[in-house]
Motif scaffolding. Structure first.
Motif, PDB file in Angstrom:
ATOM      1  N   VAL A   1      -4.684   3.728   5.566  1.00 19.51           N
ATOM      2  CA  VAL A   1      -5.616   2.774   4.968  1.00 19.51           C
ATOM      3  C   VAL A   1      -5.533   1.438   5.704  1.00 19.51           C
ATOM      4  O   VAL A   1      -6.552   0.813   6.010  1.00 19.51           O
ATOM      5  CB  VAL A   1      -5.331   2.593   3.472  1.00 19.51           C
TER       6      VAL A   1
ATOM      7  N   MET B   1       0.855  -1.187   0.000  1.00 18.44           N
ATOM      8  CA  MET B   1       0.000   0.000   0.000  1.00 18.44           C
ATOM      9  C   MET B   1       0.893   1.240   0.000  1.00 18.44           C
ATOM     10  O   MET B   1       1.633   1.487   0.953  1.00 18.44           O
ATOM     11  CB  MET B   1      -0.914  -0.030   1.230  1.00 18.44           C
TER      12      MET B   1
ATOM     13  N   MET C   1      -3.816   3.724  -5.839  1.00 15.58           N
ATOM     14  CA  MET C   1      -5.097   4.133  -5.290  1.00 15.58           C
ATOM     15  C   MET C   1      -5.745   5.196  -6.176  1.00 15.58           C
ATOM     16  O   MET C   1      -5.071   5.849  -6.975  1.00 15.58           O
ATOM     17  CB  MET C   1      -4.913   4.623  -3.855  1.00 15.58           C
TER      18      MET C   1
ATOM     19  N   GLN D   1     -10.582   4.709   0.081  1.00 12.50           N
ATOM     20  CA  GLN D   1      -9.456   3.893  -0.385  1.00 12.50           C
ATOM     21  C   GLN D   1      -9.472   2.526   0.303  1.00 12.50           C
ATOM     22  O   GLN D   1      -9.121   1.505  -0.315  1.00 12.50           O
ATOM     23  CB  GLN D   1      -8.127   4.605  -0.115  1.00 12.50           C
TER      24      GLN D   1
END
Length: 307
Positions: free
Chosen positions: A126, A52, A80, A99
């Motif tokens: 996130v 991520m 994203m 997200q």
């Protein structure tokens, strides 16, 4: 537990990317989220490991770590919404919650029952939201482990750059649209340690990703996540404190935004903290010294498996 890893000259060279940005794009796939195209990359075998990325960059941040990870894990990552090669709608209500919905839906559609998370910067928030959802029994898959890289896990010790403060201000739209490459490079370089700064090609790639699909025009919208961190501080900090799965923080301590102070706060607030400090390394340890990050992550997973 804390480990301190001194930076070794030339360590970054050991993990130079095995691909170009063009090759990275060509090796990806797109899927649809809320009617928008999302860029993704997948490779390797083993247990699913979801990467991520941070703000304002993209999944390309992982390119130097990627060839080290794919022999051992089924590695999945995406840009994203609003970042990199994914769509960047101008009037979209960007948020960490949204997200997290994107990642949750993607992982569910892939049919994965469990994943490991490796998150940086924006991606850390996130990951915290996904942890909170798992603790509420509202996540359709299990999070096995989480490793954080230089994220603002605790907003009270986050120290944003001036340009970030300006982007959050009422003048944010003007600052965003008027951002020049020279200004971007000057500010972006401040995030790195002195030993392994980004080179000319790095800056070319970062600028290309930032401006792709008119990305400059939405920077002020994306950066409102800093206010989200403040508003959801108790929820997201609690998610880390209550986590039952193994956690580790890998911290580039020369990071002026979320470095040494964030690592100290992590040790103060998290029980039995696992912290690996990388000396002379800034906000992007996986770019500056990928081999050290890979070694620390491999050790983390081995310890987690043993436990």
């Amino acid at each position: 537990m804390e480990q301190v890893i001194p930076n070794v000259s030339g360590a970054a060279a050991a993990g130079r990317q095995a691909d170009t940005l063009e090759g990275w794009q060509h090796g990806g796939k797109w899927f649809s989220y809320e009617g928008h195209a999302i860029f993704s990359r997948m490779g390797g075998r083993g247990e699913p490991l979801v990467l991520m990325h941070g703000y304002p960059t993209a999944s390309w941040d992982w390119n130097r770590l990627w060839p080290m990870l794919v022999p051992h894990h089924n590695v999945l990552t995406l840009d994203m919404l609003g970042f990199g090669f994914s769509d960047k709608p101008a009037d979209y209500p960007y948020s960490i919650q949204d997200q997290a919905d994107l990642f949750q839906g993607w992982i569910e559609q892939l049919g994965l029952s469990s994943v490991h998370l490796l998150a940086h910067d924006y991606g850390c928030s996130v990951a915290q939201e996904l942890l909170a959802r798992e603790q509420e029994a509202s996540l359709p898959f299990q999070i096995r482990t989480v490793c954080f890289l230089n994220g603002a896990l605790f907003p009270e010790v986050h120290n944003p750059l001036l340009i970030q403060k300006l982007l959050r201000s009422p003048l944010g739209g003007l600052i965003s649209r008027g951002l020049t490459r020279r200004s971007f490079e000057r500010n972006f370089r401040r995030l790195f340690g002195t030993h392994n700064p980004p080179d000319r090609q790095d800056m070319e790639d970062f600028w290309y990703l930032l401006t792709y699909n008119n990305g400059r025009g939405i920077l002020h919208r994306l950066i409102q996540f800093m206010e989200e961190r403040r508003c959801h501080r108790n929820r997201w900090v609690s998610a880390v404190q209550k986590a039952e799965q193994p956690l580790r923080l890998i911290s580039g301590t020369a990071d002026p935004v979320s470095g040494a102070a964030m690592a100290r706060r992590y040790r103060e607030l998290v029980a039995d903290p696992e912290v690996v400090c990388l000396r002379n390394i800034g906000h992007y340890p996986h770019l500056e010294t990928p081999w050290d990050v890979f070694s620390a992550y491999r050790d983390f997973r081995q310890r987690a498996a043993g436990a």
